[in-house]
Design a protein around this motif. Structure first.
Motif, PDB file in Angstrom:
ATOM      1  N   ASP A  68      37.031 -48.419 -37.794  1.00 57.72           N
ATOM      2  CA  ASP A  68      36.349 -49.126 -36.700  1.00 57.72           C
ATOM      3  C   ASP A  68      34.960 -48.550 -36.465  1.00 57.72           C
ATOM      4  O   ASP A  68      33.980 -49.294 -36.305  1.00 57.72           O
ATOM      5  CB  ASP A  68      37.164 -49.058 -35.410  1.00 57.72           C
ATOM      6  N   CYS A  70      33.109 -46.934 -38.617  1.00 54.72           N
ATOM      7  CA  CYS A  70      32.282 -47.285 -39.779  1.00 54.72           C
ATOM      8  C   CYS A  70      31.768 -48.718 -39.670  1.00 54.72           C
ATOM      9  O   CYS A  70      30.585 -48.983 -39.936  1.00 54.72           O
ATOM     10  CB  CYS A  70      33.085 -47.126 -41.070  1.00 54.72           C
ATOM     11  N   ARG A  71      32.634 -49.606 -39.282  1.00 55.31           N
ATOM     12  CA  ARG A  71      32.226 -51.019 -39.165  1.00 55.31           C
ATOM     13  C   ARG A  71      31.192 -51.199 -38.067  1.00 55.31           C
ATOM     14  O   ARG A  71      30.272 -52.006 -38.213  1.00 55.31           O
ATOM     15  CB  ARG A  71      33.446 -51.891 -38.913  1.00 55.31           C
ATOM     16  N   GLU A  72      31.337 -50.469 -36.975  1.00 52.88           N
ATOM     17  CA  GLU A  72      30.348 -50.557 -35.896  1.00 52.88           C
ATOM     18  C   GLU A  72      28.969 -50.129 -36.381  1.00 52.88           C
ATOM     19  O   GLU A  72      27.959 -50.623 -35.901  1.00 52.88           O
ATOM     20  CB  GLU A  72      30.776 -49.698 -34.713  1.00 52.88           C
ATOM     21  N   ARG A  73      28.943 -49.198 -37.316  1.00 50.44           N
ATOM     22  CA  ARG A  73      27.669 -48.737 -37.888  1.00 50.44           C
ATOM     23  C   ARG A  73      27.198 -49.615 -39.044  1.00 50.44           C
ATOM     24  O   ARG A  73      26.162 -49.348 -39.642  1.00 50.44           O
ATOM     25  CB  ARG A  73      27.810 -47.292 -38.362  1.00 50.44           C
ATOM     26  N   GLY A  74      27.985 -50.636 -39.409  1.00 50.98           N
ATOM     27  CA  GLY A  74      27.575 -51.550 -40.472  1.00 50.98           C
ATOM     28  C   GLY A  74      27.993 -51.152 -41.868  1.00 50.98           C
ATOM     29  O   GLY A  74      27.547 -51.747 -42.847  1.00 50.98           O
ATOM     30  N   TRP A  75      28.871 -50.150 -41.983  1.00 53.57           N
ATOM     31  CA  TRP A  75      29.325 -49.718 -43.299  1.00 53.57           C
ATOM     32  C   TRP A  75      30.358 -50.686 -43.854  1.00 53.57           C
ATOM     33  O   TRP A  75      31.145 -51.263 -43.129  1.00 53.57           O
ATOM     34  CB  TRP A  75      29.947 -48.323 -43.209  1.00 53.57           C
ATOM     35  N   HIS A  76      30.344 -50.855 -45.173  1.00 49.17           N
ATOM     36  CA  HIS A  76      31.399 -51.590 -45.864  1.00 49.17           C
ATOM     37  C   HIS A  76      31.617 -50.904 -47.205  1.00 49.17           C
ATOM     38  O   HIS A  76      30.745 -50.198 -47.714  1.00 49.17           O
ATOM     39  CB  HIS A  76      31.062 -53.071 -46.033  1.00 49.17           C
ATOM     40  N   SER A  79      29.861 -50.887 -51.635  1.00 54.99           N
ATOM     41  CA  SER A  79      28.799 -50.193 -52.364  1.00 54.99           C
ATOM     42  C   SER A  79      29.370 -49.382 -53.520  1.00 54.99           C
ATOM     43  O   SER A  79      30.525 -48.983 -53.516  1.00 54.99           O
ATOM     44  CB  SER A  79      28.022 -49.274 -51.410  1.00 54.99           C
ATOM     45  N   GLU A  85      31.630 -41.992 -46.212  1.00 53.24           N
ATOM     46  CA  GLU A  85      32.736 -42.766 -45.642  1.00 53.24           C
ATOM     47  C   GLU A  85      33.835 -43.022 -46.666  1.00 53.24           C
ATOM     48  O   GLU A  85      35.019 -42.909 -46.362  1.00 53.24           O
ATOM     49  CB  GLU A  85      32.219 -44.099 -45.072  1.00 53.24           C
TER      50      GLU A  85
END
Length: 103
Positions: A68, A70-76, A79, A85
């Motif tokens: 959660d 990570c997603r708030e920071r825009g990570w996916h 890559s 992460e």
């Protein structure tokens, strides 16, 4: 099925998906092993900070909170390579395997 093993949960799914990256099965490069060891130690420390222990539930909660954030920071995870992460998620998956929560 042995007690404590969860066939279809977040830990099992991520272990299967992230296991495709390689380091959860077989040998890995020494630098990657060291990185995963450090991340696993940080997860263990986080879970035991308040007297907790590693359980399926505690790892799952940790994983949900981490993802959660990570997603708030825009990570996916699309890559290439092993970013911070991805290494943390791999360490959680490795801990789940070591403790028998996933195969």
């Amino acid at each position: 099925m042995r007690p404590g093993f969860f066939a279809e949960g977040p830990l099992a799914r991520l272990s299967r998906e992230f296991g495709l990256l390689g380091p959860l099965s077989g040998t890995t490069e020494p630098w990657l092993t060291a990185e995963l060891d450090q991340h696993a130690a940080a997860v263990r420390d986080s879970l035991s900070a308040d007297g907790g222990r590693i359980t399926h539930r505690s790892l799952t909660r940790y994983l949900h909170g981490f993802i959660d954030g990570c997603r708030e920071r825009g990570w996916h995870s699309a890559s290439d390579g092993y970013d911070w992460e991805t290494l943390r998620v791999l360490a959680v998956c490795r801990l789940a395997k070591e403790h028998g929560f996933v195969r």
